[in-house]
Design an enzyme around this catalytic site. Sequence first.
Site, PDB file in Angstrom:
ATOM      1  N   ASP A 121      47.001  43.431  17.375  1.00 37.52           N
ATOM      2  CA  ASP A 121      46.876  43.922  18.744  1.00 37.52           C
ATOM      3  C   ASP A 121      47.692  43.080  19.703  1.00 37.52           C
ATOM      4  O   ASP A 121      48.022  41.952  19.404  1.00 37.52           O
ATOM      5  CB  ASP A 121      45.417  43.766  19.199  1.00 37.52           C
ATOM      6  N   LYS A 143      47.477  48.142  21.875  1.00 33.79           N
ATOM      7  CA  LYS A 143      47.258  49.093  22.962  1.00 33.79           C
ATOM      8  C   LYS A 143      47.559  48.372  24.258  1.00 33.79           C
ATOM      9  O   LYS A 143      47.042  47.315  24.507  1.00 33.79           O
ATOM     10  CB  LYS A 143      45.805  49.558  22.975  1.00 33.79           C
ATOM     11  N   MET A 254      37.847  43.420  30.866  1.00 29.84           N
ATOM     12  CA  MET A 254      38.505  44.678  31.254  1.00 29.84           C
ATOM     13  C   MET A 254      38.035  45.117  32.635  1.00 29.84           C
ATOM     14  O   MET A 254      37.855  46.310  32.885  1.00 29.84           O
ATOM     15  CB  MET A 254      38.190  45.789  30.227  1.00 29.84           C
TER      16      MET A 254
HETATM   17  N1  SAH Z   1      37.381  41.271  21.553  1.00 32.79           N
HETATM   18  C1  SAH Z   1      37.930  40.603  22.702  1.00 32.79           C
HETATM   19  C2  SAH Z   1      37.826  41.452  23.960  1.00 32.79           C
HETATM   20  C3  SAH Z   1      38.592  42.745  23.886  1.00 32.79           C
HETATM   21  S1  SAH Z   1      38.556  43.619  25.396  1.00 32.79           S
HETATM   22  C4  SAH Z   1      37.251  39.249  22.890  1.00 32.79           C
HETATM   23  O1  SAH Z   1      36.232  38.971  22.250  1.00 32.79           O
HETATM   24  O2  SAH Z   1      37.780  38.456  23.647  1.00 32.79           O
HETATM   25  C5  SAH Z   1      40.040  43.052  26.178  1.00 32.79           C
HETATM   26  C6  SAH Z   1      39.708  42.184  27.364  1.00 32.79           C
HETATM   27  O3  SAH Z   1      39.444  40.849  26.974  1.00 32.79           O
HETATM   28  C7  SAH Z   1      40.812  42.053  28.392  1.00 32.79           C
HETATM   29  O4  SAH Z   1      40.899  43.175  29.252  1.00 32.79           O
HETATM   30  C8  SAH Z   1      40.360  40.820  29.146  1.00 32.79           C
HETATM   31  O5  SAH Z   1      39.279  41.107  30.002  1.00 32.79           O
HETATM   32  C9  SAH Z   1      39.816  39.972  28.020  1.00 32.79           C
HETATM   33  N2  SAH Z   1      40.787  39.003  27.500  1.00 32.79           N
HETATM   34  C10 SAH Z   1      41.097  38.816  26.199  1.00 32.79           C
HETATM   35  N3  SAH Z   1      41.977  37.804  26.061  1.00 32.79           N
HETATM   36  C11 SAH Z   1      42.211  37.337  27.302  1.00 32.79           C
HETATM   37  C12 SAH Z   1      43.008  36.274  27.834  1.00 32.79           C
HETATM   38  N4  SAH Z   1      43.748  35.504  27.041  1.00 32.79           N
HETATM   39  N5  SAH Z   1      42.990  36.061  29.159  1.00 32.79           N
HETATM   40  C13 SAH Z   1      42.246  36.817  29.986  1.00 32.79           C
HETATM   41  N6  SAH Z   1      41.481  37.846  29.539  1.00 32.79           N
HETATM   42  C14 SAH Z   1      41.454  38.079  28.225  1.00 32.79           C
END
Ligand code: SAH
Length: 342
Positions: A121, A143, A254
């Site tokens: 991803d 995505k 998100m």
């Molecule tokens: N499974 C992932 C979340 C997926 S949803 C987890 O556990 O982290 C995707 C969201 O994760 C993004 O829209 C944002 O809100 C957050 N996100 C993931 N990585 C990030 C990063 N490096 N910096 C800021 N937000 C992040």
Amino acid sequence: MNLTADLTGQTVLVAGNAAAARRAVRRFRTSGATVRTLTSPADFSPGLLDGVVLVAAIDDGDGGWAALPAACRRHGVLLVREPAAVPGGQVTLVGGGPGTEDLLTAGALAALREADVVFYDRLAPHRSLDRLAPGAELVDVGKRPGHHPVGQSEIERLMIESARAGNNVVRLKGGDPFVFGRGGEEVASCAEAGVPVSVVSGVTSAIAVPAAAGIPVTHREVSRMFTVVSGHAPLTEEEHTHLAGLGGTIVVLMGVGTLPQLAAGLRRAGMRADMPVAVVERGYSDSQRTTVSDLADIVTAAATARCKSPAVLVIGEVVRQAGSCREQAAQLAGLAGRLEAV
Ligand code: SAH
């Protein structure tokens, strides 16, 4: 001992049955070596070692290889031993953490090293996949907001098809696979298709991205709970009321696009106007940025700063800890000097 050797143009002999040796063969080819294979000890002849600089002896369980080390010694050829490749025909969902290699788990690194194919991803730490999954086929199914190159059911179909073809498939996802990652759906579809599937948990951005900005999601005598919410779609009035009533930290993933609805909803539900709110964008990247305001003003502050996804929102008194924890968190994350003033 861990050695790095330049094998470009050198001949390497990989000894072991084809299934057990397939990862090693691919890895050595990727490193630029000319690979000679020997799948059965019965086919060994000393001539096979001519011009060979290195023999990789794969532990495929065949006792017949016992004579190989002595032959290598006689010919002055280096021998390294390697475990057999993990059997193909399976899928491993791997949590890649919030984007920095430092926060990949030992389990994630091991799974990547053994992968034949990696479906990754946008938010997974994919920049160094060539090195972390040497020789694996790398498939970008990322995505991006408003841009869906590969749909969810298509991803699941491709994973299953690849595992059925005998590959050891890794599905690398950002953060943790079971936190808004559709990991549950992917496990279910593999199980339904009769493909063995396992999960390697990852460090979720819900905790690690606030930490990168120096914000602890819980803090003694400040917050004894945290709730992780998806801001993908606006919350209901009932959800706003529940969240505001909890009195703990609220972490929103998100949530940049729905921040105006959330801020207004929490105010209507009675949350204080001066409740601190932080927007932490692009955690662990060179362009990480934190914007802090309060519930009444965060929408204006985020608009003025042009806050964009990916970002983690933190709502709660813990945001005030950012100052005191910031330095320590920066050092821990190796980000000293990179965090912006909050
Ligand atoms: N499974 C992932 C979340 C997926 S949803 C987890 O556990 O982290 C995707 C969201 O994760 C993004 O829209 C944002 O809100 C957050 N996100 C993931 N990585 C990030 C990063 N490096 N910096 C800021 N937000 C992040």
